[in-house]
Design a protein around this motif. Structure first.
Motif, PDB file in Angstrom:
ATOM      1  N   THR A  18      20.830  31.209   8.298  1.00  0.00           N
ATOM      2  CA  THR A  18      19.471  32.130   8.299  1.00  0.00           C
ATOM      3  C   THR A  18      19.608  32.942   9.302  1.00  0.00           C
ATOM      4  O   THR A  18      19.057  34.303   9.026  1.00  0.00           O
ATOM      5  CB  THR A  18      18.615  30.935   8.618  1.00  0.00           C
ATOM      6  OG1 THR A  18      18.510  30.058   7.655  1.00  0.00           O
ATOM      7  CG2 THR A  18      17.120  31.655   8.457  1.00  0.00           C
ATOM      8  N   LEU A  19      20.143  32.872  10.124  1.00  0.00           N
ATOM      9  CA  LEU A  19      20.246  33.806  11.591  1.00  0.00           C
ATOM     10  C   LEU A  19      21.174  35.047  10.942  1.00  0.00           C
ATOM     11  O   LEU A  19      20.533  36.228  11.193  1.00  0.00           O
ATOM     12  CB  LEU A  19      20.908  33.225  12.836  1.00  0.00           C
ATOM     13  CG  LEU A  19      21.006  34.155  13.971  1.00  0.00           C
ATOM     14  CD1 LEU A  19      19.379  34.602  14.329  1.00  0.00           C
ATOM     15  CD2 LEU A  19      21.691  33.343  15.087  1.00  0.00           C
ATOM     16  N   ASN A  21      21.752  36.015   7.782  1.00  0.00           N
ATOM     17  CA  ASN A  21      21.282  36.853   6.877  1.00  0.00           C
ATOM     18  C   ASN A  21      20.150  37.831   7.661  1.00  0.00           C
ATOM     19  O   ASN A  21      19.897  38.976   7.129  1.00  0.00           O
ATOM     20  CB  ASN A  21      20.478  35.699   6.159  1.00  0.00           C
ATOM     21  CG  ASN A  21      21.658  34.893   5.118  1.00  0.00           C
ATOM     22  OD1 ASN A  21      22.870  35.582   4.881  1.00  0.00           O
ATOM     23  ND2 ASN A  21      21.246  34.074   4.547  1.00  0.00           N
ATOM     24  N   ARG A  22      19.361  37.286   8.529  1.00  0.00           N
ATOM     25  CA  ARG A  22      18.292  38.112   8.975  1.00  0.00           C
ATOM     26  C   ARG A  22      18.682  39.199   9.942  1.00  0.00           C
ATOM     27  O   ARG A  22      18.222  40.441   9.641  1.00  0.00           O
ATOM     28  CB  ARG A  22      17.363  37.205   9.878  1.00  0.00           C
ATOM     29  CG  ARG A  22      16.560  36.122   9.062  1.00  0.00           C
ATOM     30  CD  ARG A  22      15.636  35.014   9.874  1.00  0.00           C
ATOM     31  NE  ARG A  22      14.862  34.236   9.292  1.00  0.00           N
ATOM     32  CZ  ARG A  22      14.166  33.308   9.764  1.00  0.00           C
ATOM     33  NH1 ARG A  22      14.034  33.069  11.079  1.00  0.00           N
ATOM     34  NH2 ARG A  22      13.549  32.506   8.966  1.00  0.00           N
ATOM     35  N   VAL A  23      19.896  38.776  10.645  1.00  0.00           N
ATOM     36  CA  VAL A  23      20.436  40.048  11.432  1.00  0.00           C
ATOM     37  C   VAL A  23      21.091  41.034  10.442  1.00  0.00           C
ATOM     38  O   VAL A  23      20.827  42.486  10.657  1.00  0.00           O
ATOM     39  CB  VAL A  23      21.486  39.295  12.527  1.00  0.00           C
ATOM     40  CG1 VAL A  23      22.409  40.553  12.916  1.00  0.00           C
ATOM     41  CG2 VAL A  23      20.884  38.537  13.396  1.00  0.00           C
ATOM     42  N   ALA A  25      20.373  41.804   7.334  1.00  0.00           N
ATOM     43  CA  ALA A  25      19.197  42.619   6.793  1.00  0.00           C
ATOM     44  C   ALA A  25      18.551  43.433   7.720  1.00  0.00           C
ATOM     45  O   ALA A  25      18.238  44.717   7.091  1.00  0.00           O
ATOM     46  CB  ALA A  25      18.196  41.459   6.198  1.00  0.00           C
ATOM     47  N   LYS A  26      18.427  43.146   8.879  1.00  0.00           N
ATOM     48  CA  LYS A  26      17.898  44.055   9.919  1.00  0.00           C
ATOM     49  C   LYS A  26      18.639  45.263  10.033  1.00  0.00           C
ATOM     50  O   LYS A  26      18.253  46.514  10.217  1.00  0.00           O
ATOM     51  CB  LYS A  26      17.560  43.335  11.410  1.00  0.00           C
ATOM     52  CG  LYS A  26      17.330  44.161  12.352  1.00  0.00           C
ATOM     53  CD  LYS A  26      15.770  44.572  12.374  1.00  0.00           C
ATOM     54  CE  LYS A  26      15.203  45.406  13.580  1.00  0.00           C
ATOM     55  NZ  LYS A  26      13.971  45.849  13.441  1.00  0.00           N
ATOM     56  N   ILE A 319      18.735  43.049  17.497  1.00  0.00           N
ATOM     57  CA  ILE A 319      18.877  41.544  16.936  1.00  0.00           C
ATOM     58  C   ILE A 319      18.338  40.314  18.004  1.00  0.00           C
ATOM     59  O   ILE A 319      18.341  39.256  17.610  1.00  0.00           O
ATOM     60  CB  ILE A 319      20.292  41.427  16.508  1.00  0.00           C
ATOM     61  CG1 ILE A 319      21.309  41.238  17.629  1.00  0.00           C
ATOM     62  CG2 ILE A 319      20.474  42.016  15.393  1.00  0.00           C
ATOM     63  CD1 ILE A 319      22.377  40.997  17.299  1.00  0.00           C
ATOM     64  N   ILE A 322      15.413  38.506  16.940  1.00  0.00           N
ATOM     65  CA  ILE A 322      15.617  37.700  15.691  1.00  0.00           C
ATOM     66  C   ILE A 322      16.200  36.506  16.228  1.00  0.00           C
ATOM     67  O   ILE A 322      15.600  35.161  15.489  1.00  0.00           O
ATOM     68  CB  ILE A 322      16.644  38.408  14.672  1.00  0.00           C
ATOM     69  CG1 ILE A 322      15.953  39.612  14.143  1.00  0.00           C
ATOM     70  CG2 ILE A 322      16.970  37.512  13.569  1.00  0.00           C
ATOM     71  CD1 ILE A 322      16.870  40.613  13.300  1.00  0.00           C
ATOM     72  N   LYS A 325      13.419  34.376  17.796  1.00  0.00           N
ATOM     73  CA  LYS A 325      12.271  33.667  16.718  1.00  0.00           C
ATOM     74  C   LYS A 325      12.936  32.710  15.945  1.00  0.00           C
ATOM     75  O   LYS A 325      12.489  31.659  15.565  1.00  0.00           O
ATOM     76  CB  LYS A 325      11.894  34.896  15.702  1.00  0.00           C
ATOM     77  CG  LYS A 325      10.978  34.532  14.751  1.00  0.00           C
ATOM     78  CD  LYS A 325      10.777  35.570  13.858  1.00  0.00           C
ATOM     79  CE  LYS A 325      10.164  35.259  12.491  1.00  0.00           C
ATOM     80  NZ  LYS A 325       9.825  36.309  11.764  1.00  0.00           N
ATOM     81  N   THR A 326      14.415  32.886  15.742  1.00  0.00           N
ATOM     82  CA  THR A 326      15.107  31.925  14.509  1.00  0.00           C
ATOM     83  C   THR A 326      15.467  30.522  15.310  1.00  0.00           C
ATOM     84  O   THR A 326      15.291  29.394  14.905  1.00  0.00           O
ATOM     85  CB  THR A 326      16.353  32.608  14.061  1.00  0.00           C
ATOM     86  OG1 THR A 326      15.903  33.785  13.612  1.00  0.00           O
ATOM     87  CG2 THR A 326      16.856  31.575  12.970  1.00  0.00           C
ATOM     88  N   GLU A 329      12.114  28.712  15.598  1.00  0.00           N
ATOM     89  CA  GLU A 329      11.709  28.108  14.489  1.00  0.00           C
ATOM     90  C   GLU A 329      12.798  26.806  13.949  1.00  0.00           C
ATOM     91  O   GLU A 329      12.199  26.042  13.736  1.00  0.00           O
ATOM     92  CB  GLU A 329      11.944  29.053  13.413  1.00  0.00           C
ATOM     93  CG  GLU A 329      11.502  28.628  11.916  1.00  0.00           C
ATOM     94  CD  GLU A 329      11.931  29.780  11.049  1.00  0.00           C
ATOM     95  OE1 GLU A 329      12.190  29.575   9.714  1.00  0.00           O
ATOM     96  OE2 GLU A 329      12.081  30.958  11.183  1.00  0.00           O
TER      97      GLU A 329
END
Length: 356
Positions: A18-19, A21-23, A25-26, A319, A322, A325-326, A329
């Motif tokens: 997940t981390l 993918n978010r990075v 995408a950013k 990042i 992110i 936050k991740t 979570e």
């Protein structure tokens, strides 16, 4: 080095997927695997400061005090070249071309004195894999002065290590220049680290580097500066000690802090996956501050660097949020402090390790 195996926890794998993918995408659409304009501006700025101050050492009218101050500026800015250029070059994130990275890596360490190739090998093949693991991370190897990990044997002198540690840290760079570099090069104990690298090439680069280094920091000032050899040698040692202290202040607390994990494997297996292991053993300082990233070459964003070592450090600012936050979570650790808090935490850790 004792190789270890990381846990294969599915929950921790989901977190890191997940981390990532978010990075990604950013940072989509950006060239993040090599240096951008910010990277080159910062590195060239410190290079200009370093070699401009160096040229001032040879002025006829310079006083002893001015010489010493300018020499300290030369050494400090040289260290910051290593942070800004050399660290990324060791991870091949300055240029697309590996040979170009190798050349930049060599010259970025020129005023520091630590052999860049040996440092890069142990940094990537040891520390980045097994941070804080005794017997696998060279950076946590036992030393005769300080007890940095609960896995190290306790001695009575360690009761006082929180008080004498700053004096030890002042000699860290000099110890690397005159002792540990030579041990890493010639000792068979570290052959695993040098595997795949030509011995002849390793020796040649090592001696060429040391010749360049000593010529720059000592020989040329001794030959052309208008001061006695004794004063110049004292200036070299005191400036190196001061630079070493700054170097340690920015880095030592990123892994040796109160609350850091020092994993002791059960057999050959570590408790966490590789990614979560990095979070348990790393601490950020002022990761949200531009001035901290400018000085430290992104080393203040230690979690980002350990999790994404193939991304150029000038992207860490985008990042860090992110990561924070991740981790929250997915209930994973994320250590973040100010520089002063990190140093306080480090000395608190030293005090704890001073207890039997």
């Amino acid at each position: 080095m004792k190789a270890k195996y990381f846990n294969k926890s599915e929950d921790e794998k989901v977190f890191f997927t997940t981390l990532k993918n978010r990075v990604h995408a950013k940072l989509e659409g950006k060239n993040v695997s090599y240096g951008d304009l910010r990277f080159w501006f910062k590195g060239l700025f410190w290079t200009l400061v370093c070699y401009t101050s160096y040229s001032l050492l040879f002025l006829d009218s310079i006083s002893k005090l001015s010489f010493w101050i300018i020499y300290v500026v030369f050494q400090l800015s040289g260290l910051l070249i290593g942070f800004s250029f050399g660290h990324d070059a060791s991870h091949n994130t300055a240029f697309k071309n590996k040979k170009a990275n190798s050349v930049l890596h060599f010259f970025s360490f020129l005023t520091v004195g630590i052999d860049p190739l040996l440092w890069g090998l142990r940094h990537i093949r040891s520390h980045h894999l097994y941070a804080n693991v005794e017997g696998s991370d060279i950076d946590i190897d036992k030393n005769p002065f300080l007890r940095l990990s609960p896995t190290h044997a306790w001695k009575p002198k360690h009761k006082y290590q929180a008080y004498y540690a700053p004096f030890v840290y002042m000699f860290t760079l000099l110890h690397s220049v005159f002792m540990s570099d030579w041990v890493y090069l010639f000792s068979e104990e570290y052959d695993w680290m040098k595997r795949g690298v030509s011995k002849a090439g390793l020796y040649f680069r090592f001696f060429i580097y040391k010749v360049f280094y000593f010529t720059l920091v000592l020989v040329l000032p001794l030959l052309f500066a208008d001061f006695s050899w004794g004063f110049i040698v004292i200036t070299y040692f005191t400036a190196s000690a001061f630079t070493s202290l700054v170097f340690i202040i920015m880095l030592v607390g990123t892994h040796f802090f109160d609350g850091a994990d020092y994993p002791q494997p059960e057999g050959e297996f570590l408790e966490h996956t590789w990614a979560v292991h990095q979070l348990y053993t790393s601490c950020d300082w002022n990761a949200d501050k531009g001035w901290a990233r400018f000085l430290s070459g992104g080393s203040n964003c230690h979690a980002a660097h350990h999790l994404f070592p193939n991304i150029c450090h000038t992207n860490y600012s985008e990042i860090n949020e992110i990561i924070e936050k991740t981790t929250k979570e997915y209930q994973q650790p994320y250590h973040h402090k100010t520089l002063l808090e990190m140093m306080f935490s480090h000395f608190k850790h030293l005090n704890k390790m001073g207890n039997p």
